[in-house]
Motif scaffolding. Structure first.
Motif, PDB file in Angstrom:
ATOM      1  N   ARG A  67       0.838  -1.201   0.000  1.00 42.62           N
ATOM      2  CA  ARG A  67       0.000   0.000   0.000  1.00 42.62           C
ATOM      3  C   ARG A  67       0.871   1.248   0.000  1.00 42.62           C
ATOM      4  NH1 ARG A  67      -4.960   1.854   4.064  1.00 42.62           N
ATOM      5  NH2 ARG A  67      -5.646   3.567   2.731  1.00 42.62           N
ATOM      6  N   TYR A  69       1.928   5.022   0.708  1.00 47.15           N
ATOM      7  CA  TYR A  69       1.682   6.170   1.582  1.00 47.15           C
ATOM      8  C   TYR A  69       2.513   7.312   1.006  1.00 47.15           C
ATOM      9  CZ  TYR A  69      -0.746   3.545   5.250  1.00 47.15           C
ATOM     10  OH  TYR A  69      -1.670   2.801   5.966  1.00 47.15           O
ATOM     11  N   THR A  89      -4.728   5.975  -1.639  1.00 48.41           N
ATOM     12  CA  THR A  89      -3.418   5.904  -1.000  1.00 48.41           C
ATOM     13  C   THR A  89      -3.491   6.401   0.433  1.00 48.41           C
ATOM     14  OG1 THR A  89      -2.661   8.118  -1.592  1.00 48.41           O
ATOM     15  CG2 THR A  89      -2.327   6.393  -3.226  1.00 48.41           C
ATOM     16  N   GLY A  90      -2.463   6.027   1.198  1.00 46.39           N
ATOM     17  CA  GLY A  90      -2.235   6.651   2.484  1.00 46.39           C
ATOM     18  C   GLY A  90      -1.230   7.778   2.305  1.00 46.39           C
ATOM     19  N   VAL A 107      -9.133  13.009   4.632  1.00 43.61           N
ATOM     20  CA  VAL A 107      -8.462  11.716   4.785  1.00 43.61           C
ATOM     21  C   VAL A 107      -8.533  11.274   6.238  1.00 43.61           C
ATOM     22  CG1 VAL A 107      -6.238  10.523   4.632  1.00 43.61           C
ATOM     23  CG2 VAL A 107      -6.928  12.145   2.848  1.00 43.61           C
ATOM     24  N   SER A 110      -6.204   7.278  10.160  1.00 40.95           N
ATOM     25  CA  SER A 110      -5.627   5.934  10.089  1.00 40.95           C
ATOM     26  C   SER A 110      -4.849   5.710   8.794  1.00 40.95           C
ATOM     27  CB  SER A 110      -6.731   4.876  10.212  1.00 40.95           C
ATOM     28  OG  SER A 110      -7.626   4.956   9.119  1.00 40.95           O
ATOM     29  N   ARG A 111      -5.025   6.606   7.814  1.00 45.32           N
ATOM     30  CA  ARG A 111      -4.304   6.503   6.543  1.00 45.32           C
ATOM     31  C   ARG A 111      -3.044   7.366   6.534  1.00 45.32           C
ATOM     32  NH1 ARG A 111      -8.863   7.743   2.121  1.00 45.32           N
ATOM     33  NH2 ARG A 111      -7.026   7.742   0.750  1.00 45.32           N
TER      34      ARG A 111
END
Length: 401
Positions: A67, A69, A89-90, A107, A110-111
């Motif tokens: 993932r 970020y 995306t984070g 957002v 937690s991301r």
């Protein structure tokens, strides 16, 4: 992600939806053709074009199973942040301002990874207030600070990767625990009751070597095993950092990373692997057009002044080893004579020099020079020196069809 196609989601994203977005055909004249129409519309100062379609392409080509970020420091353009948020995306944030910018887009905290191993206390307290509960550390002193300012925060132990002098920026000279510091740092968190959720590393930004990922992932697994030997709860996050460059170099890095993760973490299927790409998303999605504002002829030599320079978005020349290859925006005849040319930025400092002895056709005041791949560490790290403000350089949004 919102309903519909990725582009539909991006066009209604925060940071994008309230701005004009131009469409162009990549297969015809591409970004230069769009820039010519923008210049012809009466724009008189430097501008960037952000191709949102390029962002979607890059997102589609990102490492499967990892993932992303996005590293906000690379380029904090709100439309870029909003587009990436819409794609799921984070975000890697390194300060209160960066966290604020991402949270303002809606957002969820937690991301966000607060990916700065050494944080000001007030920034850490702000992270606690808004619910950003994952941060990096690489010193005993940082453990005490997190315990004091954000006791519910989980930690990622930042380790030093293998030596990588080929990288544009070797972050290992500033951050990362050495191998003999891993166990003491795990014990420090264990003593005060802070959870260590996983391990992070960064092999350096813009490097050409890919073997360093194998060594870094091996070292990360050793830290996982050390935590288990100390009786700590199982770690669940492996953060492989950033520095990725789009293109063939990324494809090779992805191959090495996939193999190393399978070899070192194949028996830990519940570990979430994340990365912190910055330049991967930003670099090739931005193109700069700078206007010629002055000229001097000395025999066969040509000197030009443009309205952006090394104190503006072209600071990437000095900060990020960017190699400028300016091209005239106006279409030229094949075989047109060229001259050894120097291009200066607009400030009065002689260090504000973009290229020297560079071959260009004859240019006139009012014409434009185009610079490709201008998204990484450009506007985000520019200055207001001499009264020329980087923030005055407009970013025009576009998408390729």
């Amino acid at each position: 992600m919102g309903a519909g196609s990725p582009m539909q989601s991006v066009l209604v994203a925060a940071g994008v939806k309230d701005r004009k977005v131009l469409a162009f055909r990549r297969s015809v004249e591409g970004v230069p053709g769009l820039m010519r129409s923008i210049a012809a519309s009466g724009v008189c100062s430097a501008f960037h074009v952000l191709d949102l379609g390029r962002i979607i392409d890059l997102h589609n080509r990102w490492l499967p199973g990892v993932r992303p970020y996005y590293a906000v420091k690379c380029n904090p353009e709100p439309a870029l942040l909003g587009a990436l948020a819409a794609l799921g995306t984070g975000f890697d944030c390194a300060s209160r301002v960066e966290i604020q910018a991402v949270v303002a887009l809606g957002v969820h905290p937690s991301r966000i990874v607060y990916a700065n191993p050494c944080k000001p206390e007030e920034h850490l307290k702000y992270a606690s207030q808004v619910g950003v509960n994952l941060t990096t550390y690489d010193s005993v002193e940082e453990v005490a600070k997190v315990k004091r300012c954000h006791p519910s925060c989980e930690l990622l132990l930042r380790i030093k990767g293998p030596e990588n002098s080929h990288a544009k920026v070797d972050l290992g000279t500033k951050y990362g625990a050495h191998a003999d510091e891993v166990v003491p740092l795990l014990r420090a968190a264990q003593r005060v009751g802070l959870a260590v959720a996983g391990v992070s590393f960064h092999v350096g930004s813009g490097g050409s070597r890919t073997d360093v990922y194998s060594g870094a992932i091996q070292a990360a697994r050793a830290a996982f095993d050390a935590a288990a030997a100390l009786g700590m709860p199982p770690m669940r996050v492996l953060d492989i950092g950033g520095g990725f460059v789009a293109g063939a170099a990324f494809d090779e890095a992805a191959r090495v990373i996939r193999g190393a993760i399978e070899q070192r973490f194949g028996d830990l299927p519940r570990v979430e692997v994340i990365g912190e790409p910055g330049r991967y998303f930003a670099e090739t999605a931005f193109t700069l057009a700078a206007r010629v504002i002055g000229k001097r002829t000395r025999g066969d030599l040509r000197e030009y002044w443009i309205d952006d320079g090394v104190y503006g978005s072209l600071n990437c020349i000095r900060m990020d080893d960017y190699v400028p290859r300016p091209k005239p925006l106006t279409v030229r005849c094949h075989g047109e004579k060229t001259f050894a040319s120097t291009v200066f930025g607009p400030t009065c400092d002689s260090l504000d020099t973009v290229v020297t002895g560079y071959q260009l056709p004859e240019m006139s005041v009012g014409e434009w020079l185009v610079f490709d791949d201008m998204g990484a560490y450009t506007t985000g790290s520019g200055t207001n020196f001499n009264g020329f403000r980087t923030s005055d350089i407009n970013t025009i949004l576009a998408y390729s069809i």
